[in-house]
Write a protein that holds these residues in place. Structure first.
Motif, short mmCIF file in Angstrom:
data_model
loop_
_atom_site.label_atom_id
_atom_site.label_comp_id
_atom_site.label_asym_id
_atom_site.label_seq_id
_atom_site.Cartn_x
_atom_site.Cartn_y
_atom_site.Cartn_z
N PRO A 202 -1.02 8.97 -10.68
CA PRO A 202 -1.84 9.12 -9.50
C PRO A 202 -1.97 7.79 -8.77
O PRO A 202 -1.92 6.73 -9.40
CB PRO A 202 -3.20 9.56 -10.06
CG PRO A 202 -3.28 8.89 -11.39
CD PRO A 202 -1.85 8.88 -11.90
N PRO A 203 -2.12 7.83 -7.46
CA PRO A 203 -2.27 6.58 -6.70
C PRO A 203 -3.62 5.92 -7.01
O PRO A 203 -4.63 6.61 -7.14
CB PRO A 203 -2.19 7.01 -5.24
CG PRO A 203 -2.43 8.48 -5.24
CD PRO A 203 -2.11 9.00 -6.60
N PRO A 204 -3.62 4.60 -7.15
CA PRO A 204 -4.88 3.89 -7.42
C PRO A 204 -5.73 3.80 -6.14
O PRO A 204 -5.63 2.84 -5.38
CB PRO A 204 -4.42 2.52 -7.91
CG PRO A 204 -3.07 2.33 -7.27
CD PRO A 204 -2.48 3.71 -7.15
N GLN A 205 -6.53 4.81 -5.90
CA GLN A 205 -7.26 4.95 -4.64
C GLN A 205 -8.16 3.76 -4.31
O GLN A 205 -8.23 3.35 -3.16
CB GLN A 205 -8.08 6.24 -4.63
CG GLN A 205 -7.23 7.50 -4.58
CD GLN A 205 -6.33 7.56 -3.35
OE1 GLN A 205 -6.64 7.06 -2.28
NE2 GLN A 205 -5.19 8.20 -3.52
N GLU A 206 -8.84 3.21 -5.31
CA GLU A 206 -9.74 2.08 -5.03
C GLU A 206 -8.96 0.86 -4.55
O GLU A 206 -9.35 0.21 -3.58
CB GLU A 206 -10.57 1.73 -6.28
CG GLU A 206 -11.57 0.62 -6.06
CD GLU A 206 -12.61 0.90 -4.97
OE1 GLU A 206 -13.06 -0.07 -4.33
OE2 GLU A 206 -12.96 2.07 -4.74
N VAL B 33 0.84 -1.21 0.00
CA VAL B 33 0.00 0.00 0.00
C VAL B 33 0.88 1.25 0.00
O VAL B 33 0.59 2.22 -0.72
CB VAL B 33 -0.99 0.00 1.19
CG1 VAL B 33 -1.58 1.38 1.43
CG2 VAL B 33 -2.10 -1.02 0.96
N LYS B 34 1.95 1.25 0.76
CA LYS B 34 2.87 2.40 0.77
C LYS B 34 3.43 2.64 -0.63
O LYS B 34 3.55 3.79 -1.07
CB LYS B 34 3.99 2.20 1.78
CG LYS B 34 3.55 2.40 3.20
CD LYS B 34 4.70 2.28 4.17
CE LYS B 34 4.18 2.46 5.58
NZ LYS B 34 5.27 2.49 6.54
N TYR B 35 3.76 1.56 -1.32
CA TYR B 35 4.23 1.70 -2.69
C TYR B 35 3.14 2.29 -3.58
O TYR B 35 3.39 3.22 -4.35
CB TYR B 35 4.69 0.34 -3.24
CG TYR B 35 4.82 0.33 -4.74
CD1 TYR B 35 5.87 0.99 -5.37
CD2 TYR B 35 3.87 -0.30 -5.53
CE1 TYR B 35 5.99 1.02 -6.75
CE2 TYR B 35 3.97 -0.28 -6.91
CZ TYR B 35 5.02 0.37 -7.51
OH TYR B 35 5.11 0.40 -8.88
N LEU B 36 1.92 1.75 -3.49
CA LEU B 36 0.81 2.25 -4.31
C LEU B 36 0.57 3.74 -4.06
O LEU B 36 0.26 4.49 -4.99
CB LEU B 36 -0.47 1.46 -4.05
CG LEU B 36 -0.49 0.01 -4.53
CD1 LEU B 36 -1.79 -0.67 -4.09
CD2 LEU B 36 -0.30 -0.09 -6.03
N GLN B 37 0.70 4.17 -2.81
CA GLN B 37 0.49 5.57 -2.46
C GLN B 37 1.54 6.47 -3.09
O GLN B 37 1.30 7.66 -3.28
CB GLN B 37 0.47 5.75 -0.95
CG GLN B 37 -0.76 5.15 -0.30
CD GLN B 37 -0.68 5.09 1.21
OE1 GLN B 37 0.40 5.03 1.79
NE2 GLN B 37 -1.84 5.08 1.86
#
Length: 122
Positions: free
Chosen positions: A38-42, A30-34
């Motif tokens: 743009p971050p994949p919010q879903e 999740v830290k990587y995704l953030q």
């Protein structure tokens, strides 16, 4: 929704230390995704919810943990495991410790897939 999609997914047996490590894998991914733009919010929301529920169950101190995951959550968890393995391969030089982490996460992923596939084939 098909009949298969509405059936609850099977219980997947993991030891408490494995579940704690899986929660850590989720947190790291999740830290990587953030960090993406743009971050994949879903995806982040689904994974954060899974991690939160898992950690809540782990903190209850019970000998057995039961956490229902729907198909989307299961798919995101599997994708997070694949993504985490990819990150480890890119970020760390090959050594025994790195290879053990990759092997362990891949083992969890394959075990989860195997159990779910058996359930679907029933």
């Amino acid at each position: 929704m098909s009949e298969q999609e509405s059936q609850p997914l099977p219980n997947v047996p993991f030891a408490i230390p494995e579940l704690q490590s899986i929660a850590d894998v989720i947190r790291g991914y999740v830290k990587y995704l953030q960090s993406l733009s743009p971050p994949p919010q879903e995806r982040i929301h689904v994974l954060e919810d899974v991690e939160k529920r898992l950690r809540t169950q782990l903190s209850s101190g019970g000998a057995q943990i039961q956490m229902a995951l729907d198909a989307e959550e299961t798919a995101e968890l599997l994708e997070a495991m694949i993504g985490f393995i990819g990150l480890i391969k890119r970020l760390f030089p090959q050594n025994q410790e790195r290879d053990q982490v990759i092997s362990t996460v891949n083992y969890w992923r394959l075990r989860l897939i195997s159990i779910i596939t058996e359930h679907i084939d029933e």
